[in-house]
Enzyme design. Sequence first.
Site, PDB file in Angstrom:
ATOM      1  N   LYS A  63    -114.785  13.723-135.525  1.00  0.00           N
ATOM      2  CA  LYS A  63    -114.241  12.369-135.520  1.00  0.00           C
ATOM      3  C   LYS A  63    -115.273  11.429-134.927  1.00  0.00           C
ATOM      4  O   LYS A  63    -116.051  11.832-134.052  1.00  0.00           O
ATOM      5  CB  LYS A  63    -112.987  12.340-134.633  1.00  0.00           C
ATOM      6  CG  LYS A  63    -112.032  11.245-134.974  1.00  0.00           C
ATOM      7  CD  LYS A  63    -111.069  11.659-136.075  1.00  0.00           C
ATOM      8  CE  LYS A  63    -110.118  10.546-136.435  1.00  0.00           C
ATOM      9  NZ  LYS A  63    -109.140  10.946-137.438  1.00  0.00           N
ATOM     10  N   GLY A 118     -93.109   2.693-145.923  1.00  0.00           N
ATOM     11  CA  GLY A 118     -94.442   2.184-146.223  1.00  0.00           C
ATOM     12  C   GLY A 118     -95.051   2.970-147.368  1.00  0.00           C
ATOM     13  O   GLY A 118     -94.344   3.489-148.241  1.00  0.00           O
ATOM     14  N   TYR A 178     -92.126   5.278-148.969  1.00  0.00           N
ATOM     15  CA  TYR A 178     -91.565   4.769-150.232  1.00  0.00           C
ATOM     16  C   TYR A 178     -91.812   5.763-151.374  1.00  0.00           C
ATOM     17  O   TYR A 178     -90.911   6.080-152.152  1.00  0.00           O
ATOM     18  CB  TYR A 178     -92.172   3.395-150.576  1.00  0.00           C
ATOM     19  CG  TYR A 178     -91.709   2.889-151.906  1.00  0.00           C
ATOM     20  CD1 TYR A 178     -90.439   2.335-152.060  1.00  0.00           C
ATOM     21  CD2 TYR A 178     -92.522   3.000-153.040  1.00  0.00           C
ATOM     22  CE1 TYR A 178     -89.987   1.903-153.297  1.00  0.00           C
ATOM     23  CE2 TYR A 178     -92.080   2.569-154.285  1.00  0.00           C
ATOM     24  CZ  TYR A 178     -90.817   2.024-154.407  1.00  0.00           C
ATOM     25  OH  TYR A 178     -90.368   1.606-155.633  1.00  0.00           O
TER      26      TYR A 178
HETATM   27  P1  NAD Z   1     -97.501   2.306-143.572  1.00  0.00           P
HETATM   28  O1  NAD Z   1     -98.033   1.395-142.514  1.00  0.00           O
HETATM   29  O2  NAD Z   1     -97.755   1.993-145.000  1.00  0.00           O
HETATM   30  O3  NAD Z   1     -95.908   2.447-143.399  1.00  0.00           O
HETATM   31  C1  NAD Z   1     -95.262   2.554-142.184  1.00  0.00           C
HETATM   32  C2  NAD Z   1     -93.873   1.939-142.360  1.00  0.00           C
HETATM   33  O4  NAD Z   1     -93.124   2.175-141.173  1.00  0.00           O
HETATM   34  C3  NAD Z   1     -93.931   0.425-142.575  1.00  0.00           C
HETATM   35  O5  NAD Z   1     -93.131   0.087-143.693  1.00  0.00           O
HETATM   36  C4  NAD Z   1     -93.364  -0.127-141.277  1.00  0.00           C
HETATM   37  O6  NAD Z   1     -92.676  -1.358-141.452  1.00  0.00           O
HETATM   38  C5  NAD Z   1     -92.426   0.979-140.858  1.00  0.00           C
HETATM   39  N1  NAD Z   1     -92.104   0.981-139.431  1.00  0.00           N
HETATM   40  C6  NAD Z   1     -92.889   0.683-138.375  1.00  0.00           C
HETATM   41  N2  NAD Z   1     -92.222   0.791-137.230  1.00  0.00           N
HETATM   42  C7  NAD Z   1     -90.962   1.179-137.556  1.00  0.00           C
HETATM   43  C8  NAD Z   1     -89.800   1.471-136.798  1.00  0.00           C
HETATM   44  N3  NAD Z   1     -89.768   1.364-135.483  1.00  0.00           N
HETATM   45  N4  NAD Z   1     -88.708   1.885-137.475  1.00  0.00           N
HETATM   46  C9  NAD Z   1     -88.702   1.972-138.818  1.00  0.00           C
HETATM   47  N5  NAD Z   1     -89.779   1.705-139.589  1.00  0.00           N
HETATM   48  C10 NAD Z   1     -90.888   1.303-138.964  1.00  0.00           C
HETATM   49  O7  NAD Z   1     -98.030   3.760-143.182  1.00  0.00           O
HETATM   50  P2  NAD Z   1     -98.139   5.025-144.140  1.00  0.00           P
HETATM   51  O8  NAD Z   1     -99.497   5.074-144.697  1.00  0.00           O
HETATM   52  O9  NAD Z   1     -96.956   5.089-145.034  1.00  0.00           O
HETATM   53  O10 NAD Z   1     -98.051   6.198-143.068  1.00  0.00           O
HETATM   54  C11 NAD Z   1     -96.821   6.546-142.451  1.00  0.00           C
HETATM   55  C12 NAD Z   1     -97.079   7.566-141.351  1.00  0.00           C
HETATM   56  O11 NAD Z   1     -97.716   8.719-141.901  1.00  0.00           O
HETATM   57  C13 NAD Z   1     -98.010   7.055-140.245  1.00  0.00           C
HETATM   58  O12 NAD Z   1     -97.596   7.637-139.021  1.00  0.00           O
HETATM   59  C14 NAD Z   1     -99.365   7.625-140.638  1.00  0.00           C
HETATM   60  O13 NAD Z   1    -100.204   7.821-139.519  1.00  0.00           O
HETATM   61  C15 NAD Z   1     -98.954   8.967-141.236  1.00  0.00           C
HETATM   62  N6  NAD Z   1     -99.924   9.484-142.210  1.00  0.00           N
HETATM   63  C16 NAD Z   1    -100.237   8.755-143.325  1.00  0.00           C
HETATM   64  C17 NAD Z   1    -101.150   9.269-144.241  1.00  0.00           C
HETATM   65  C18 NAD Z   1    -101.507   8.497-145.500  1.00  0.00           C
HETATM   66  O14 NAD Z   1    -102.173   9.055-146.374  1.00  0.00           O
HETATM   67  N7  NAD Z   1    -101.091   7.259-145.640  1.00  0.00           N
HETATM   68  C19 NAD Z   1    -101.748  10.523-144.022  1.00  0.00           C
HETATM   69  C20 NAD Z   1    -101.397  11.252-142.889  1.00  0.00           C
HETATM   70  C21 NAD Z   1    -100.478  10.719-141.983  1.00  0.00           C
END
Ligand code: NAD
Length: 364
Positions: free
Chosen positions: A80, A182, A186
């Site tokens: 990292k 998100g 979704y």
């Molecule tokens: P994102 O930011 O697109 O979506 C997160 C969603 O959570 C948003 O719609 C936000 O409004 C909502 N949110 C925030 N606080 C909230 C709360 N207190 N209660 C309810 N909803 C709330 O993020 P993402 O890319 O969809 O990732 C989601 C999770 O998965 C994160 O923890 C991220 O670290 C993890 N993750 C994502 C990926 C990836 O490829 N995107 C990979 C590994 C891990």
Amino acid sequence: MDVFEKLTTYDYEQLVFCQDKFAGLKAIIAIHDTTLGPALGGCRMWTYASEEEAITDALRLARGMTYKAAAAGLNLGGGKTVVIGDPHKDKSEALFRALGRFIEGLHGRYITAEDVGTTVSDMDVIHMETRFVTGVSQAYGSSGNPSPMTALGVFRGLQAAVKEVFGSDDLAGKTVAIQGLGSVGYALAQSLHRVGSKLIVTDISKDSVARAVAEFGAQAVEPDEIFHVQADVLAPCALGAIVNDQTINRLRVQIIAGSANNQLAEERHGDRLHELGILYAPDYVINAGGLINVADELEGYHADRARNKVEGIYDIMLRLFAISKEHGIPTYKAADRLAEARIEKLKQVRSTFLPTSRSLLTHR
Ligand code: NAD
């Protein structure tokens, strides 16, 4: 701070300090373990309160990547980068080019990617100086947005968990409570709706909730209610540390399986889930789809091949559930065992002589 004591605790290989006064670069690259292959891990940019905090974060995240890659069956180690600075104010071409040159100087022992505070365009700048970067613009042949693959991995992991608990991986009629709609949440909701699951959803964005209600007939609840609804599965796809002292004893689900990182506030919460008979799909295994996808770039990105590997999260999950049962240990510990066992086994592969120039040098 005793840096070598920190490095020996979890047997880190290397910690690299990168400084360029004129570019304003202060970065730390941590390489934890390269037994399985080059260390791959994102580049985080953050306003750390102290250098010690930055070092600790780099080390913690690098070690996490070793486990994630090993459990996912990838031939990668863990590393990292953390850049000390404000991502809204301190970015420049010079900064990322300077960092790119330091990464190039590691000759492929470390490969970087996007992370919190960095973007695809930052990776494009790093790419001007080094090949050892993933997640660049699709114009350069990269894998693009990882979220759909992460969502696919979560869907497959969730199927495996349902099979473990109910004897069949059929999600039709199962109720899944999703926190966060998100990029990942979704897409997961969409897949679950397609196979006939019932959805309970929440998000702090009212628009996201309204869309899920309209498109999937989901039942909406307030953000603080999602932990206590009656459902088969809770899928945390928003925040870390959601399994904590406040939520754990009020959970009314049989499975926790979602994409969020660091879902257990502390390890003891994983032990408690085990006691309660709630099956926890370890976060770093079920959310590895994005990493698997980006790692495929190293072989010349091929979407179908990447997708097949992501689908494999189903079998990995079943294997770790089997380890958990066989040894009577919580699933988060079983995931660590699975990763450690793979690294240890491959360390022991006999070092047969290979007539390459490098091995001639080392056998002299
Ligand atoms: P994102 O930011 O697109 O979506 C997160 C969603 O959570 C948003 O719609 C936000 O409004 C909502 N949110 C925030 N606080 C909230 C709360 N207190 N209660 C309810 N909803 C709330 O993020 P993402 O890319 O969809 O990732 C989601 C999770 O998965 C994160 O923890 C991220 O670290 C993890 N993750 C994502 C990926 C990836 O490829 N995107 C990979 C590994 C891990």
